[in-house]
Design a protein around this motif. Structure first.
Motif, PDB file in Angstrom:
ATOM      1  N   GLU A   1     -18.638 -34.502   8.087  1.00 43.77           N
ATOM      2  CA  GLU A   1     -19.275 -34.217   9.378  1.00 43.77           C
ATOM      3  C   GLU A   1     -19.751 -32.771   9.472  1.00 43.77           C
ATOM      4  N   THR A   2     -19.266 -31.883   8.557  1.00 46.54           N
ATOM      5  CA  THR A   2     -19.648 -30.465   8.643  1.00 46.54           C
ATOM      6  C   THR A   2     -20.796 -30.153   7.682  1.00 46.54           C
ATOM      7  N   VAL A   3     -20.474 -30.124   6.380  1.00 48.90           N
ATOM      8  CA  VAL A   3     -21.477 -29.901   5.326  1.00 48.90           C
ATOM      9  C   VAL A   3     -21.074 -30.788   4.154  1.00 48.90           C
ATOM     10  N   PHE A   4     -21.925 -30.895   3.142  1.00 47.11           N
ATOM     11  CA  PHE A   4     -21.551 -31.664   1.946  1.00 47.11           C
ATOM     12  C   PHE A   4     -20.567 -30.859   1.099  1.00 47.11           C
ATOM     13  N   GLY A   5     -19.602 -31.571   0.490  1.00 48.94           N
ATOM     14  CA  GLY A   5     -18.622 -30.922  -0.386  1.00 48.94           C
ATOM     15  C   GLY A   5     -18.897 -31.280  -1.837  1.00 48.94           C
ATOM     16  N   LEU A   6     -18.456 -30.416  -2.749  1.00 44.43           N
ATOM     17  CA  LEU A   6     -18.599 -30.695  -4.182  1.00 44.43           C
ATOM     18  C   LEU A   6     -17.250 -31.192  -4.690  1.00 44.43           C
TER      19      LEU A   6
ATOM     20  N   LEU B   1      -6.233 -27.280   7.781  1.00 42.70           N
ATOM     21  CA  LEU B   1      -4.919 -26.691   8.042  1.00 42.70           C
ATOM     22  C   LEU B   1      -4.377 -26.053   6.770  1.00 42.70           C
ATOM     23  N   VAL B   2      -4.065 -24.765   6.848  1.00 43.38           N
ATOM     24  CA  VAL B   2      -3.463 -24.072   5.697  1.00 43.38           C
ATOM     25  C   VAL B   2      -1.942 -24.134   5.855  1.00 43.38           C
ATOM     26  N   VAL B   3      -1.292 -24.742   4.855  1.00 42.17           N
ATOM     27  CA  VAL B   3       0.166 -24.953   4.914  1.00 42.17           C
ATOM     28  C   VAL B   3       0.809 -24.516   3.594  1.00 42.17           C
TER      29      VAL B   3
ATOM     30  N   THR C   1      -0.005 -21.470  -0.726  1.00 46.57           N
ATOM     31  CA  THR C   1      -0.461 -22.313   0.383  1.00 46.57           C
ATOM     32  C   THR C   1      -1.680 -23.101  -0.070  1.00 46.57           C
ATOM     33  N   VAL C   2      -2.015 -24.138   0.721  1.00 48.08           N
ATOM     34  CA  VAL C   2      -3.250 -24.868   0.430  1.00 48.08           C
ATOM     35  C   VAL C   2      -3.912 -25.268   1.755  1.00 48.08           C
ATOM     36  N   GLY C   3      -5.231 -25.311   1.753  1.00 48.15           N
ATOM     37  CA  GLY C   3      -5.988 -25.789   2.916  1.00 48.15           C
ATOM     38  C   GLY C   3      -6.218 -27.286   2.763  1.00 48.15           C
ATOM     39  N   ILE C   4      -5.855 -28.041   3.801  1.00 47.71           N
ATOM     40  CA  ILE C   4      -5.986 -29.501   3.731  1.00 47.71           C
ATOM     41  C   ILE C   4      -6.829 -29.992   4.901  1.00 47.71           C
TER      42      ILE C   4
ATOM     43  N   PRO D   1     -15.310 -27.655  -2.099  1.00 48.78           N
ATOM     44  CA  PRO D   1     -16.026 -26.517  -1.533  1.00 48.78           C
ATOM     45  C   PRO D   1     -17.407 -26.993  -1.111  1.00 48.78           C
ATOM     46  N   SER D   2     -18.077 -26.256  -0.267  1.00 47.99           N
ATOM     47  CA  SER D   2     -19.430 -26.646   0.108  1.00 47.99           C
ATOM     48  C   SER D   2     -20.273 -26.782  -1.161  1.00 47.99           C
ATOM     49  N   ALA D   3     -21.141 -27.817  -1.185  1.00 51.50           N
ATOM     50  CA  ALA D   3     -21.863 -28.173  -2.418  1.00 51.50           C
ATOM     51  C   ALA D   3     -23.153 -27.367  -2.555  1.00 51.50           C
TER      52      ALA D   3
ATOM     53  N   LEU E   1      -8.566 -18.466  10.531  1.00 53.93           N
ATOM     54  CA  LEU E   1      -9.075 -17.620   9.435  1.00 53.93           C
ATOM     55  C   LEU E   1     -10.591 -17.722   9.324  1.00 53.93           C
ATOM     56  N   ARG E   2     -11.144 -18.870   9.714  1.00 57.27           N
ATOM     57  CA  ARG E   2     -12.603 -19.036   9.701  1.00 57.27           C
ATOM     58  C   ARG E   2     -12.979 -19.811  10.955  1.00 57.27           C
ATOM     59  N   PRO E   3     -13.848 -19.250  11.814  1.00 58.97           N
ATOM     60  CA  PRO E   3     -14.235 -19.986  13.014  1.00 58.97           C
ATOM     61  C   PRO E   3     -15.077 -21.206  12.652  1.00 58.97           C
TER      62      PRO E   3
ATOM     63  N   GLY F   1     -12.266 -16.388   0.896  1.00 63.24           N
ATOM     64  CA  GLY F   1     -13.699 -16.665   0.952  1.00 63.24           C
ATOM     65  C   GLY F   1     -14.453 -15.767   1.901  1.00 63.24           C
ATOM     66  N   MET F   2     -13.768 -15.222   2.910  1.00 68.71           N
ATOM     67  CA  MET F   2     -14.474 -14.504   3.953  1.00 68.71           C
ATOM     68  C   MET F   2     -14.962 -13.133   3.500  1.00 68.71           C
ATOM     69  N   LYS F   3     -14.500 -12.648   2.331  1.00 68.61           N
ATOM     70  CA  LYS F   3     -14.934 -11.302   1.944  1.00 68.61           C
ATOM     71  C   LYS F   3     -16.265 -11.310   1.188  1.00 68.61           C
TER      72      LYS F   3
HETATM   73  O1  TXA Z   1     -16.200 -27.978   6.323  1.00 71.73           O
HETATM   74  C1  TXA Z   1     -15.649 -27.573   5.304  1.00 71.73           C
HETATM   75  O2  TXA Z   1     -14.558 -27.006   5.294  1.00 71.73           O
HETATM   76  C2  TXA Z   1     -16.382 -27.827   3.957  1.00 71.73           C
HETATM   77  C3  TXA Z   1     -16.440 -29.344   3.743  1.00 71.73           C
HETATM   78  C4  TXA Z   1     -17.090 -29.730   2.459  1.00 71.73           C
HETATM   79  O3  TXA Z   1     -15.137 -29.885   3.854  1.00 71.73           O
HETATM   80  N1  TXA Z   1     -15.755 -27.151   2.868  1.00 71.73           N
HETATM   81  C5  TXA Z   1     -15.810 -25.797   2.739  1.00 71.73           C
HETATM   82  O4  TXA Z   1     -15.181 -25.308   1.600  1.00 71.73           O
HETATM   83  O5  TXA Z   1     -16.348 -25.070   3.539  1.00 71.73           O
HETATM   84  P1  TXA Z   1     -15.417 -23.835   1.066  1.00 71.73           P
HETATM   85  O6  TXA Z   1     -14.705 -23.807  -0.241  1.00 71.73           O
HETATM   86  O7  TXA Z   1     -16.853 -23.516   1.083  1.00 71.73           O
HETATM   87  O8  TXA Z   1     -14.610 -22.933   2.046  1.00 71.73           O
HETATM   88  C6  TXA Z   1     -13.190 -22.935   2.041  1.00 71.73           C
HETATM   89  C7  TXA Z   1     -12.656 -21.782   2.871  1.00 71.73           C
HETATM   90  C8  TXA Z   1     -12.825 -20.469   2.161  1.00 71.73           C
HETATM   91  O9  TXA Z   1     -13.146 -19.460   3.113  1.00 71.73           O
HETATM   92  C9  TXA Z   1     -11.434 -20.251   1.566  1.00 71.73           C
HETATM   93  O10 TXA Z   1     -11.150 -18.893   1.327  1.00 71.73           O
HETATM   94  C10 TXA Z   1     -10.542 -20.840   2.648  1.00 71.73           C
HETATM   95  O11 TXA Z   1     -11.248 -21.974   3.104  1.00 71.73           O
HETATM   96  N2  TXA Z   1      -9.250 -21.294   2.103  1.00 71.73           N
HETATM   97  C11 TXA Z   1      -9.022 -22.319   1.258  1.00 71.73           C
HETATM   98  N3  TXA Z   1      -7.724 -22.407   0.933  1.00 71.73           N
HETATM   99  C12 TXA Z   1      -7.094 -21.409   1.592  1.00 71.73           C
HETATM  100  C13 TXA Z   1      -5.745 -20.948   1.659  1.00 71.73           C
HETATM  101  N4  TXA Z   1      -4.761 -21.524   0.975  1.00 71.73           N
HETATM  102  N5  TXA Z   1      -5.480 -19.877   2.432  1.00 71.73           N
HETATM  103  C14 TXA Z   1      -6.468 -19.290   3.125  1.00 71.73           C
HETATM  104  N6  TXA Z   1      -7.758 -19.674   3.099  1.00 71.73           N
HETATM  105  C15 TXA Z   1      -8.076 -20.701   2.343  1.00 71.73           C
END
Ligand code: TXA
Ligand code: MG
Length: 337
Positions: free
Chosen positions: A28-33, A96-98, A115-118, A140-142, A193-195, A230-232
Motif C-alpha cells: 500500500e506504500t511503495v513497491f518492495g524488492l 515495528l522495530v523490536v 533489532t529488526v523492523g517488521i 527495501p523500496s524497489a 524513526l521515520r514519519p 537509512g535516514m542519514k
Molecule cells: O513502506 C515501506 O516501509 C517500504 C515497503 C516496501 O514495505 N519499505 C521500505 O524499506 O521503505 P526501506 O529499506 O527503503 O526503508 C527501511 C527503513 C530504513 O530507513 C531503515 O534504516 C529502517 O527502516 N530500519 C530497518 N530496520 C531497522 C532497525 N532494526 N532499526 C532501525 N531502523 C530500521
C-alpha cells in the motif's frame, strides 16, 4: 528478462524466491524488492542490485500479524502493547522495530543490529506471495539507492528490468510514501524513526497510555550509529536539483528564475495560477494525493533531459504533512518557506 507475475502466477514467483532470486512486490506504500529473509546470499543480491549501503538494515515483511512474536523478544508488557498496536494498524503502513531472537535472520538483514523492523503490508497478493514463499521477505523500496521509491510497476522496471527475476503486477500503490517506522525496542520510550502515513497523533489517539516521540532529526543524520541508519543518506533524488517551496513563495521564485527551464510540481489550484507555460506535474488537491504523486513527479522529471531544476510545493508544517515534508525535504537541495 524480468517476468511480470499475475495473481495466478504466485506459486511461480514464490519458487523464484525460494531459489534465491529477487521478486519485487506491491504494497500500500511503495513497491518492495523481495528476497527470502533467511537466505543471506539472496539478501546480498538485494544490496548489490540497489547499490545500497550495507549498514542500512532491511524491513522484514510477514503475512500474519501474530508472526511478529515468533521473532521478537518481548516481556509481557511490551507484548500487550504490540498486540494493541497491530490490532488497530496491521495490515498497514506501520513498521515495528523490536529486539530479535538470535539466529533467525542473517546479519545482513539487520545491519548487525539486535533489532529488526517488521511489517505486515496491506496488499492481498503480496500477503499470499509471502505465505507461499514460506518465510518472511526482506523488502527495501524497489528503487536504485538514492532514487525516488517506486509507486508503479513501470517504476520498478525502469530501475531493475533484466536485473531481477520478476515483479508482482498491481495497480499504482495507494499511499505513495513509505511506512512509518516505530521503535519499540527501547524500554525508555517509543519513538518514530521515520514519519509516514501513520502519525504520532493517530497512534496516541488509538492506543490508550501510549506516548510517542519523534526521534530528533539531528541525531538521525549525524550520529555514527543513528537509530534508523537509512535516514542519514541522501534520498529520493532525481538528477536535477529540487527546490522545496511554500505555495505563497512559488510565483515569485519562478519570476526570478526565468532564464532556467523549470519543471513545476504543485497542487491543481497552484498550477492554475501560473502565468507562463511550464512543464508541470500535478499533485492533485489534497495532502493524500500529494503523497500519492510525489515520487511519480520526481521520476517524471528525472527522465527528462531538458529540465534544469524542479520546483515542488512544500506543504505547511502540520502533523498530517509530516511524511510528505520529510521525503520532499530529503530530496531537495534547497528549502524555501
Ligand atoms: O513502506 C515501506 O516501509 C517500504 C515497503 C516496501 O514495505 N519499505 C521500505 O524499506 O521503505 P526501506 O529499506 O527503503 O526503508 C527501511 C527503513 C530504513 O530507513 C531503515 O534504516 C529502517 O527502516 N530500519 C530497518 N530496520 C531497522 C532497525 N532494526 N532499526 C532501525 N531502523 C530500521
Ligand atoms: Mg527506500
Amino acid at each position: 528478462m524480468t517476468a511480470i507475475y499475475e495473481m495466478k502466477d504466485i506459486k511461480e514467483a514464490a519458487e523464484q524466491l525460494n531459489k534465491g532470486e529477487l521478486v519485487a512486490f506491491p504494497t500500500e506504500t511503495v513497491f518492495g524488492l523481495g528476497a527470502m529473509a533467511n537466505n543471506a546470499a539472496a539478501v546480498d543480491k538485494v544490496f548489490a542490485v540497489k547499490g545500497r549501503p550495507t549498514d542500512n538494515p532491511l524491513i522484514v515483511h510477514i503475512s500474519h500479524p501474530e508472526e511478529i512474536f515468533d521473532y521478537a523478544v518481548v516481556d509481557e508488557a511490551r507484548k500487550a502493547l504490540i498486540t494493541q498496536i497491530i490490532k488497530v494498524f496491521w495490515p498497514g503502513p506501520l513498521t515495528l522495530v523490536v529486539p530479535i531472537k538470535p539466529g533467525i535472520f542473517p546479519d545482513n538483514v539487520t545491519g548487525g543490529l539486535q533489532t529488526v523492523g517488521i511489517r505486515l503490508p496491506n496488499h492481498n497478493g503480496t500477503q499470499k506471495l509471502i505465505a507461499e514463499a514460506g518465510f518472511p521477505l526482506v523488502g527495501p523500496s524497489a528503487n536504485l539507492s538514492g532514487k525516488p521509491s517506486p509507486t508503479t510497476v513501470d517504476h520498478v522496471l525502469h530501475d531493475f528490468d533484466g536485473k531481477i527475476a520478476g515483479v508482482l503486477n498491481s495497480e499504482p500503490t495507494q499511499i505513495g510514501v513509505e511506512s512509518t517506522v516505530l521503535d519499540l525496542s527501547n524500554p525508555e520510550g517509543v519513538q518514530i524513526l521515520r514519519p509516514g502515513f501513520v502519525t504520532k497523533e493517530m497512534l496516541e489517539s488509538q492506543i490508550p497510555d501510549l506516548h510517542v516521540e519523534y526521534v530528533k532529526l539531528s541525531s538521525l543524520e549525524t550520529d555514527d550509529k543513528p537509530k534508523s541508519p537509512g535516514m542519514k543518506y541522501r534520498h529520493y533524488s532525481p538528477k536535477q536539483p529540487v527546490i522545496a517551496i511554500s505555495r505563497d513563495k512559488l510565483a515569485a521564485y519562478l519570476a526570478l528564475h526565468q532564464t532556467e527551464t523549470i519543471g513545476v510540481v504543485a497542487s491543481d489550484d497552484v498550477l492554475a495560477t501560473l502565468e507562463q507555460t511550464y512543464e508541470t506535474y500535478s499533485l492533485g488537491d489534497t495532502i493524500k494525493t500529494a503523497m500519492h504523486y510525489l515520487y511519480g513527479a520526481l521520476r517524471y522529471f528525472d527522465n527528462l533531459d531538458d529540465i534544469d531544476k524542479i520546483v515542488v510545493e512544500l506543504y505547511p508544517n502540520v502533523a498530517m504533512h509530516g511524511a510528505y515534508r520529510n521525503r520532499l525535504i530529503k530530496a531537495s537541495s534547497e528549502t524555501i518557506e
